[in-house]
Design a protein around this motif. Structure first.
Motif, short mmCIF file in Angstrom:
data_model
loop_
_atom_site.label_atom_id
_atom_site.label_comp_id
_atom_site.label_asym_id
_atom_site.label_seq_id
_atom_site.Cartn_x
_atom_site.Cartn_y
_atom_site.Cartn_z
N GLU A 207 1.33 -1.46 0.09
CA GLU A 207 -0.02 0.21 0.35
C GLU A 207 0.69 1.05 0.10
N ARG A 208 1.35 0.93 1.02
CA ARG A 208 2.64 2.76 1.00
C ARG A 208 3.69 2.59 -0.60
N GLU A 209 3.73 1.37 -1.34
CA GLU A 209 4.63 1.64 -2.30
C GLU A 209 3.45 2.06 -3.46
N ARG A 210 2.03 2.10 -3.41
CA ARG A 210 1.49 2.39 -4.31
C ARG A 210 1.09 3.68 -4.21
N GLU A 211 0.48 3.64 -2.80
CA GLU A 211 0.57 6.02 -2.68
C GLU A 211 1.64 5.97 -3.40
N ARG A 212 2.95 5.37 -2.69
CA ARG A 212 4.53 6.67 -3.73
C ARG A 212 4.11 7.23 -4.72
N GLU A 213 4.18 5.56 -5.62
CA GLU A 213 3.59 5.86 -6.91
C GLU A 213 2.28 6.91 -7.37
N ARG A 214 1.85 7.18 -6.18
CA ARG A 214 0.79 7.79 -6.79
C ARG A 214 0.75 9.07 -6.77
N GLY A 215 1.32 9.19 -6.10
CA GLY A 215 2.53 9.85 -4.96
C GLY A 215 3.13 10.97 -6.64
N ASN A 216 4.06 9.78 -6.86
CA ASN A 216 4.67 10.35 -7.64
C ASN A 216 4.30 10.65 -9.39
N GLU A 217 3.30 10.36 -9.66
CA GLU A 217 2.44 10.66 -10.75
C GLU A 217 1.93 11.73 -10.71
N LYS A 218 1.29 12.25 -9.04
CA LYS A 218 0.82 13.70 -9.44
C LYS A 218 2.12 14.71 -9.46
N ASP A 219 2.65 14.18 -8.80
CA ASP A 219 4.25 15.52 -8.81
C ASP A 219 4.68 15.68 -9.61
N ASN A 220 4.22 14.29 -10.40
CA ASN A 220 5.25 13.75 -12.47
C ASN A 220 3.85 14.68 -13.52
#
Length: 531
Positions: A207-220
């Motif tokens: 879950e933390r990894e997916r949240e990090r990926e979603r955050g990175n995608e949003k930041d990108n």
């Protein structure tokens, strides 16, 4: 998406633990775990046949206990008969994060039926990684192994982990037999508690990894939108062509097309004894509409509108050969700035500065090379011809005016993206809508861009006023290159030059570094250190 842990009933047939007592311990551990975790799923998988014996827990007195547990925790707990190593492909059960293997002390494929199935599907990777990760083993503990993305089991079934569990043994014919059922029960309870706890830990990690990926995608996405906005702002200050010099492109192509046959005749009929003292005497203007038919280099005009409509799109490594073909199309001819008997000068289709021309030898090099790094003394005469024309064009008033006060640079890309070998004539402003990436920028502002003087030093060229008569060609050549040495000085390696493209973005005037291209381009447009 609820992730699932699939596991067998531990230590029963293979290690002699009574089924009734084993399921009672499991039922207690399952109830406690699911009561505290509302979004996780457990799947009990028992094989129909194990070493030729029927092992179905859905028969006899245990059957009622299984149905009761399913009814309480439906659909978060299920019990099925099937192959735990093929839950997705055969049983059509998705989202299984991990499976549990009731293993032996050596973590080998020998032993129980389920253990053999899992090792066969996971391959040697499972045993190898277990041996590397876990030197000491203890009963009641859980040893998770992450499967690689190339592993067959992970690719086909989607399992990311295999839990190896060392349960209790009550069979006297096997090593490490427990002394009593009470002791074995404590070990078995510890197995279930530990594997459920490890399952929860891994799910939280996922879950933390997916949240990090979603955050990175949003930041990108936000960063990309910000860069696009900055790019639009930059367009307001970067150089744009002077619309007063825009000519009708179709009209120019039509006029040029009518001159194709005439110009080809001039090329074929050019006398080989033409004097080279004035380079303009052998120059053939390719844009008569732009220069009113004058063959004088000094009266050629740099047409900035050439950058508005590139003649080709996409990437074609051999596109420059179109400009040195004898049967070039009229549309291709319209992109030629200037040409002589030996050289062709064309507008860059995607210019990286106010002025950006490419110079090529009409007849190529012998032996042919694609990079300036591969030039040898054999190429000295041809390269000097190209450099002489480049310096003459760089000194023209029309080029100086188009550069708007910026200096003109002459050089080669160490590892060019196009063929044949071509020389860049580019103004030092580096302001263009086509200057988009770090690789674009560093290819012109770092050592990746090799100045022609460096190439000349490497080739050890020296020009003299010596005259020579070539009877086979029947003309007098005014220039002869004398090589001081046949020993080529070493340039850097291809690997080193490739590294220059990934350097930090820096202004080539003041040296200040920047995070991205929009910031750099906004600075370059106003930097006073760029000459």
């Amino acid at each position: 998406m609820n992730l699932t842990l699939a596991f067998p009933l531990l230590s029963t047939v293979d290690y002699g633990f009574p089924v009734n007592e084993a399921f009672s311990i499991l039922s207690d551990c399952v109830s406690k775990f699911l009561a505290d975790n509302n979004d996780l799923t457990l799947l009990l998988v028992e094989p129909a046949v194990n070493n030729g014996l029927n092992l179905s827990i859905f028969q006899g007195p245990v059957q009622q206990q299984v149905k009761l547990l399913e009814s309480i925790w439906n659909p978060r707990f299920r019990a099925i008969i099937g192959d735990i190593s093929n839950l997705h492909t055969i049983e059509n059960i998705p989202n299984v994060l991990a499976i549990v293997n009731s293993s032996n002390q050596r973590f080998s494929e020998k032993g129980g039926y389920t253990n053999q199935l899992i090792h066969q599907k996971a391959g040697k990777e499972l045993y190898t990684r277990c041996s590397e990760l876990y030197k000491k083993k203890q009963k009641g503990e859980v040893y998770p192994v992450r499967l690689s993305e190339s592993n067959l089991m992970r690719r086909q079934e989607g399992y990311r982990f295999v839990f190896l569990v060392l349960g209790p043994n009550l069979r006297s014919d096997k090593p490490d037999c427990e002394s009593s059922l009470e002791t074995a029960s404590k070990v078995l309870r510890s197995c279930y508690e530990n594997m459920f706890a490890k399952f929860k830990e891994l799910v939280e990690g996922e879950e933390r990894e997916r949240e990090r990926e979603r955050g990175n995608e949003k930041d990108n996405k936000e960063e990309k939108m910000k860069e696009q906005e900055e790019e639009r702002e930059i367009q307001k200050v970067v150089y744009l062509p002077d619309r007063s010099v825009i000519q009708d492109r179709d009209s120019r192509i039509e006029q040029t097309d009518r001159q194709t046959d005439t110009d080809n005749q001039e090329v074929r009929g050019m006398r080989s004894d033409a004097c080279d003292e004035d380079i303009s005497l052998v120059a053939i203007p390719s844009m008569r509409s732009a220069c009113s038919g004058c063959a004088d280099l000094g009266r050629m005009r740099y047409d900035a509108t050439q950058r508005d409509t590139p003649l080709h799109t996409g990437f074609n490594r051999n596109i420059l050969y179109d400009y040195i073909r004898a049967d070039m199309s009229s549309r291709t001819r319209s992109a030629i700035f200037y040409q002589t008997r030996d050289c062709v000068v064309v507008y860059d289709a995607y210019p990286k500065a106010r002025v950006h021309l490419l110079l090529m030898l009409r007849h190529g090099l012998s032996p042919p090379v694609d990079s300036a790094l591969d030039l040898t003394s054999v190429h000295a005469t041809s390269i000097n011809t190209l450099h002489t024309l480049a310096r003459a064009i760089a000194g023209c008033e029309t080029i100086k005016a188009a550069a708007q006060g910026y200096s003109i640079r002459l050089g080669y890309h160490a590892i060019p993206s196009l063929r044949p070998l071509h020389l860049h004539l580019v103004s030092n402003d580096m302001q263009s809508v086509y200057m988009k990436t770090k690789a674009h920028w560093n290819s012109f502002t770092t050592e990746f861009f090799i100045d022609i003087s460096t190439i000349e030093d490497v080739l050890c060229l020296k020009q003299t006023a010596t005259r020579s008569y070539d009877s086979s060609e029947n003309y007098i050549r005014d220039e002869k290159l004398v090589l001081e040495s046949d020993t080529k000085k070493r340039l850097l390696s291809y690997e080193v030059y490739e590294g220059f493209l990934s350097r930090l973005l820096r202004c080539h005037g003041c040296g200040r570094s920047f995070k991205n291209m929009p910031q750099l381009k906004r600075h370059v447009a106003v930097c006073e250190c760029i000459d």
